[in-house]
Design a protein around this motif. Structure first.
Motif, PDB file in Angstrom:
ATOM      1  N   LEU A  69       0.805  -1.137  -0.135  1.00 49.64           N
ATOM      2  CA  LEU A  69       0.008   0.144  -0.127  1.00 49.64           C
ATOM      3  C   LEU A  69       0.632   1.284  -0.147  1.00 49.64           C
ATOM      4  O   LEU A  69       0.514   2.388  -0.742  1.00 49.64           O
ATOM      5  CB  LEU A  69      -1.149   0.080   1.308  1.00 49.64           C
ATOM      6  CG  LEU A  69      -2.193  -1.126   1.243  1.00 49.64           C
ATOM      7  CD1 LEU A  69      -2.896  -0.798   2.549  1.00 49.64           C
ATOM      8  CD2 LEU A  69      -2.641  -1.229   0.062  1.00 49.64           C
ATOM      9  N   ASP A  70       2.022   0.953   0.779  1.00 43.65           N
ATOM     10  CA  ASP A  70       2.975   2.497   0.655  1.00 43.65           C
ATOM     11  C   ASP A  70       3.416   2.693  -0.682  1.00 43.65           C
ATOM     12  O   ASP A  70       3.651   3.667  -1.199  1.00 43.65           O
ATOM     13  CB  ASP A  70       4.035   2.042   1.716  1.00 43.65           C
ATOM     14  CG  ASP A  70       3.586   2.050   3.028  1.00 43.65           C
ATOM     15  OD1 ASP A  70       2.563   2.564   3.205  1.00 43.65           O
ATOM     16  OD2 ASP A  70       4.294   1.443   4.003  1.00 43.65           O
ATOM     17  N   ASP A  71       3.541   1.683  -1.300  1.00 42.40           N
ATOM     18  CA  ASP A  71       3.945   1.923  -2.938  1.00 42.40           C
ATOM     19  C   ASP A  71       3.021   2.686  -3.693  1.00 42.40           C
ATOM     20  O   ASP A  71       3.368   3.360  -4.443  1.00 42.40           O
ATOM     21  CB  ASP A  71       4.433   0.423  -3.586  1.00 42.40           C
ATOM     22  CG  ASP A  71       5.700  -0.081  -2.749  1.00 42.40           C
ATOM     23  OD1 ASP A  71       6.449   0.450  -2.200  1.00 42.40           O
ATOM     24  OD2 ASP A  71       5.732  -1.633  -2.943  1.00 42.40           O
ATOM     25  N   ILE A  72       1.883   2.247  -3.614  1.00 38.13           N
ATOM     26  CA  ILE A  72       0.885   2.798  -4.187  1.00 38.13           C
ATOM     27  C   ILE A  72       0.622   4.206  -3.834  1.00 38.13           C
ATOM     28  O   ILE A  72       0.571   5.236  -4.769  1.00 38.13           O
ATOM     29  CB  ILE A  72      -0.511   2.148  -3.816  1.00 38.13           C
ATOM     30  CG1 ILE A  72      -0.421   0.673  -4.498  1.00 38.13           C
ATOM     31  CG2 ILE A  72      -1.794   3.028  -4.832  1.00 38.13           C
ATOM     32  CD1 ILE A  72      -0.179   0.454  -5.822  1.00 38.13           C
ATOM     33  N   ILE A  73       0.887   4.487  -2.516  1.00 37.87           N
ATOM     34  CA  ILE A  73       1.207   6.028  -2.011  1.00 37.87           C
ATOM     35  C   ILE A  73       1.784   6.811  -2.689  1.00 37.87           C
ATOM     36  O   ILE A  73       1.760   7.983  -3.156  1.00 37.87           O
ATOM     37  CB  ILE A  73       0.783   6.161  -0.586  1.00 37.87           C
ATOM     38  CG1 ILE A  73      -0.324   5.303   0.109  1.00 37.87           C
ATOM     39  CG2 ILE A  73       1.175   7.276   0.018  1.00 37.87           C
ATOM     40  CD1 ILE A  73      -0.260   5.234   1.641  1.00 37.87           C
ATOM     41  N   ASP A  74       3.060   6.079  -2.614  1.00 40.11           N
ATOM     42  CA  ASP A  74       4.315   6.890  -3.508  1.00 40.11           C
ATOM     43  C   ASP A  74       4.327   7.037  -4.684  1.00 40.11           C
ATOM     44  O   ASP A  74       4.574   8.194  -5.442  1.00 40.11           O
ATOM     45  CB  ASP A  74       5.610   5.732  -3.137  1.00 40.11           C
ATOM     46  CG  ASP A  74       5.863   5.982  -1.820  1.00 40.11           C
ATOM     47  OD1 ASP A  74       5.739   6.689  -0.851  1.00 40.11           O
ATOM     48  OD2 ASP A  74       6.648   4.855  -1.496  1.00 40.11           O
ATOM     49  N   ASP A  75       3.363   5.963  -5.487  1.00 46.37           N
ATOM     50  CA  ASP A  75       3.068   6.178  -7.046  1.00 46.37           C
ATOM     51  C   ASP A  75       2.125   7.385  -7.190  1.00 46.37           C
ATOM     52  O   ASP A  75       2.348   8.223  -8.122  1.00 46.37           O
ATOM     53  CB  ASP A  75       2.619   5.082  -7.507  1.00 46.37           C
ATOM     54  CG  ASP A  75       3.854   3.991  -7.789  1.00 46.37           C
ATOM     55  OD1 ASP A  75       4.880   4.337  -7.583  1.00 46.37           O
ATOM     56  OD2 ASP A  75       3.333   2.922  -7.925  1.00 46.37           O
ATOM     57  N   LEU A  76       1.177   7.503  -6.227  1.00 43.52           N
ATOM     58  CA  LEU A  76       0.182   8.618  -6.314  1.00 43.52           C
ATOM     59  C   LEU A  76       0.730   9.971  -6.158  1.00 43.52           C
ATOM     60  O   LEU A  76       0.641  10.992  -6.847  1.00 43.52           O
ATOM     61  CB  LEU A  76      -1.053   8.243  -5.377  1.00 43.52           C
ATOM     62  CG  LEU A  76      -1.814   7.237  -5.850  1.00 43.52           C
ATOM     63  CD1 LEU A  76      -2.819   7.179  -4.508  1.00 43.52           C
ATOM     64  CD2 LEU A  76      -2.874   7.774  -7.016  1.00 43.52           C
ATOM     65  N   LYS A  77       1.610  10.022  -5.391  1.00 46.35           N
ATOM     66  CA  LYS A  77       2.408  11.091  -4.934  1.00 46.35           C
ATOM     67  C   LYS A  77       3.160  11.697  -6.031  1.00 46.35           C
ATOM     68  O   LYS A  77       3.440  12.910  -6.378  1.00 46.35           O
ATOM     69  CB  LYS A  77       3.325  11.059  -3.541  1.00 46.35           C
ATOM     70  CG  LYS A  77       2.375  11.120  -2.303  1.00 46.35           C
ATOM     71  CD  LYS A  77       3.382  10.968  -1.162  1.00 46.35           C
ATOM     72  CE  LYS A  77       2.605  10.908   0.006  1.00 46.35           C
ATOM     73  NZ  LYS A  77       3.232  10.895   1.227  1.00 46.35           N
ATOM     74  N   SER A  78       4.063  10.556  -6.789  1.00 44.85           N
ATOM     75  CA  SER A  78       4.932  11.093  -7.795  1.00 44.85           C
ATOM     76  C   SER A  78       4.251  11.381  -8.927  1.00 44.85           C
ATOM     77  O   SER A  78       5.103  11.676 -10.162  1.00 44.85           O
ATOM     78  CB  SER A  78       6.206   9.700  -8.000  1.00 44.85           C
ATOM     79  OG  SER A  78       5.217   8.903  -8.329  1.00 44.85           O
ATOM     80  N   GLY A  79       3.193  10.677  -9.234  1.00 41.54           N
ATOM     81  CA  GLY A  79       2.432  11.223 -10.548  1.00 41.54           C
ATOM     82  C   GLY A  79       2.626  10.087 -11.498  1.00 41.54           C
ATOM     83  O   GLY A  79       2.066  10.331 -12.510  1.00 41.54           O
ATOM     84  N   PHE A  80       2.861   8.876 -10.978  1.00 36.52           N
ATOM     85  CA  PHE A  80       3.088   7.571 -11.769  1.00 36.52           C
ATOM     86  C   PHE A  80       2.055   7.516 -12.681  1.00 36.52           C
ATOM     87  O   PHE A  80       1.889   6.924 -13.795  1.00 36.52           O
ATOM     88  CB  PHE A  80       3.463   6.696 -10.876  1.00 36.52           C
ATOM     89  CG  PHE A  80       3.675   5.213 -11.530  1.00 36.52           C
ATOM     90  CD1 PHE A  80       4.610   4.801 -12.436  1.00 36.52           C
ATOM     91  CD2 PHE A  80       2.629   4.240 -11.634  1.00 36.52           C
ATOM     92  CE1 PHE A  80       4.977   3.870 -13.001  1.00 36.52           C
ATOM     93  CE2 PHE A  80       2.639   2.997 -12.403  1.00 36.52           C
ATOM     94  CZ  PHE A  80       3.843   2.690 -12.911  1.00 36.52           C
ATOM     95  N   PHE A  81       0.602   7.412 -11.978  1.00 37.43           N
ATOM     96  CA  PHE A  81      -0.503   7.019 -12.713  1.00 37.43           C
ATOM     97  C   PHE A  81      -1.001   7.925 -13.668  1.00 37.43           C
ATOM     98  O   PHE A  81      -2.089   7.835 -14.603  1.00 37.43           O
ATOM     99  CB  PHE A  81      -1.382   6.733 -11.885  1.00 37.43           C
ATOM    100  CG  PHE A  81      -1.306   5.769 -10.801  1.00 37.43           C
ATOM    101  CD1 PHE A  81      -1.503   4.184 -11.212  1.00 37.43           C
ATOM    102  CD2 PHE A  81      -1.216   6.019  -9.497  1.00 37.43           C
ATOM    103  CE1 PHE A  81      -1.189   3.236 -10.333  1.00 37.43           C
ATOM    104  CE2 PHE A  81      -0.964   4.951  -8.473  1.00 37.43           C
ATOM    105  CZ  PHE A  81      -0.718   3.576  -9.089  1.00 37.43           C
ATOM    106  N   HIS A  82      -0.237   9.226 -13.812  1.00 36.34           N
ATOM    107  CA  HIS A  82      -0.649  10.073 -14.757  1.00 36.34           C
ATOM    108  C   HIS A  82       0.425  10.000 -15.911  1.00 36.34           C
ATOM    109  O   HIS A  82       0.611  10.921 -16.840  1.00 36.34           O
ATOM    110  CB  HIS A  82      -0.443  11.475 -14.220  1.00 36.34           C
ATOM    111  CG  HIS A  82      -1.638  11.903 -13.397  1.00 36.34           C
ATOM    112  ND1 HIS A  82      -2.760  12.307 -13.871  1.00 36.34           N
ATOM    113  CD2 HIS A  82      -1.551  12.141 -11.873  1.00 36.34           C
ATOM    114  CE1 HIS A  82      -3.451  12.556 -12.722  1.00 36.34           C
ATOM    115  NE2 HIS A  82      -2.630  12.344 -11.651  1.00 36.34           N
ATOM    116  N   GLY A  83       1.386   9.083 -15.870  1.00 40.52           N
ATOM    117  CA  GLY A  83       2.249   8.635 -16.873  1.00 40.52           C
ATOM    118  C   GLY A  83       3.654   9.697 -16.453  1.00 40.52           C
ATOM    119  O   GLY A  83       4.481   9.823 -17.231  1.00 40.52           O
ATOM    120  N   GLY A  84       3.711  10.177 -15.164  1.00 39.98           N
ATOM    121  CA  GLY A  84       4.840  10.841 -14.740  1.00 39.98           C
ATOM    122  C   GLY A  84       5.882  10.093 -14.244  1.00 39.98           C
ATOM    123  O   GLY A  84       6.299   9.030 -14.496  1.00 39.98           O
ATOM    124  N   PRO A  85       7.119  10.842 -13.891  1.00 46.02           N
ATOM    125  CA  PRO A  85       8.299   9.894 -13.563  1.00 46.02           C
ATOM    126  C   PRO A  85       8.017   9.097 -12.385  1.00 46.02           C
ATOM    127  O   PRO A  85       7.214   9.042 -11.408  1.00 46.02           O
ATOM    128  CB  PRO A  85       9.260  11.273 -13.144  1.00 46.02           C
ATOM    129  CG  PRO A  85       8.493  12.076 -12.592  1.00 46.02           C
ATOM    130  CD  PRO A  85       7.272  11.997 -13.373  1.00 46.02           C
TER     131      PRO A  85
END
Length: 265
Positions: free
Chosen positions: A249-265
């Motif tokens: 779950l922490d990995d998903i939180i980090d991905d949301l913060k980094s913009g990964f799901f928007h295609g970000g870095p």
């Protein structure tokens, strides 16, 4: 029994060993004090044949119980991984054409963070009734359903959003149900009694021996004490020494913060 399973691993190990050693010492002294002198020669004759039976009984009970608790701990980790996978699907579904992802991503991140802080340890993990978590879930539900009600969002995207949201809430319910499970008291009593009986019987075999020779039963007492400590340590994956990992779950939180799901870095 919650107070016992929630103790630190060091306390369980030290406590289990101390109790086992104390029982061994009391058994050695007690047999000498309680058995009449004229009958003391019969003690080894009775205790010796019982050792294989008592040892086998304890080994079977310990193996079944510890295997079951270890399996439940692995299953709990799988449930968390499934919940993280469901959250990831929802985050990606929010990026479908016509969907505004920001409200859903913000609500999802709030839910995951609240769950990790408020619903991951102790009684709150088993009850599933934390008010802050309930508010976070309600906000996530409203965000998703508000998007699915917009005319710009097509039927496939709406279906994917609702299905992903249901997976998140279902995974949480499964986790809460797993956290509320407790080891059967009868299992624990049976295992403790069989272990203590084995130690007492071993103590009876050396009640006439010197102190150095009597130390041979330390091995039996150590195995019993450590087995009981391991049982209690494994029995509470959300409140004991071996807390279920929340890294998925922490990995998903980090991905949301980094913009990964928007295609970000």
């Amino acid at each position: 029994m919650n107070w016992l399973t929630s103790l630190p691993a060091v306390v369980l190990v030290v406590g289990g060993l101390l109790v086992a050693f104390l029982v061994a010492a009391v058994a050695r002294v007690g047999v000498r004090a309680l058995v009449p002198v004229v009958e003391q020669d019969r003690v080894p004759q009775i205790a010796t044949p019982l050792m294989p039976t008592l040892g086998a009984c304890f080994a079977i009970f310990a193996a079944l119980t510890l295997a079951g608790e270890a399996s439940d701990l692995r299953a709990a980790n799988v449930l968390v991984s499934d919940e993280a996978a469901a959250a990831s699907r929802l985050a990606w579904a929010a990026t479908s054409p016509g969907v505004q992802p920001e409200p859903i991503h913000a609500a999802l991140m709030d839910y995951l963070q609240t769950t990790r802080v408020r619903e991951w340890h102790g009684a709150a993990a088993a009850s599933g009734g934390d008010p802050a978590t309930a508010r976070a879930i309600a906000r996530l539900e409203r965000s998703v359903r508000s998007e699915t009600a917009r005319s710009e969002v097509g039927t496939p995207a709406s279906t994917e959003l609702v299905t992903s949201l249901d997976s998140v809430t279902s995974s949480r319910r499964a986790r809460v149900a797993a956290a509320s499970r407790e080891v059967s008291a009868l299992y624990v009593v049976t295992l403790v009694v069989s272990g203590l009986a084995l130690i007492v019987n071993a103590g009876a075999l050396v009640f006439r021996s010197s102190l150095r020779t009597s130390l041979l039963i330390v091995g039996v007492a150590s195995v019993v004490g450590l087995s009981l400590a391991l049982l209690f340590a494994l029995s509470a994956p959300w409140s004991g020494p071996f807390i279920v990992s929340g890294h998925p779950l922490d990995d998903i939180i980090d991905d949301l913060k980094s913009g990964f799901f928007h295609g970000g870095p």
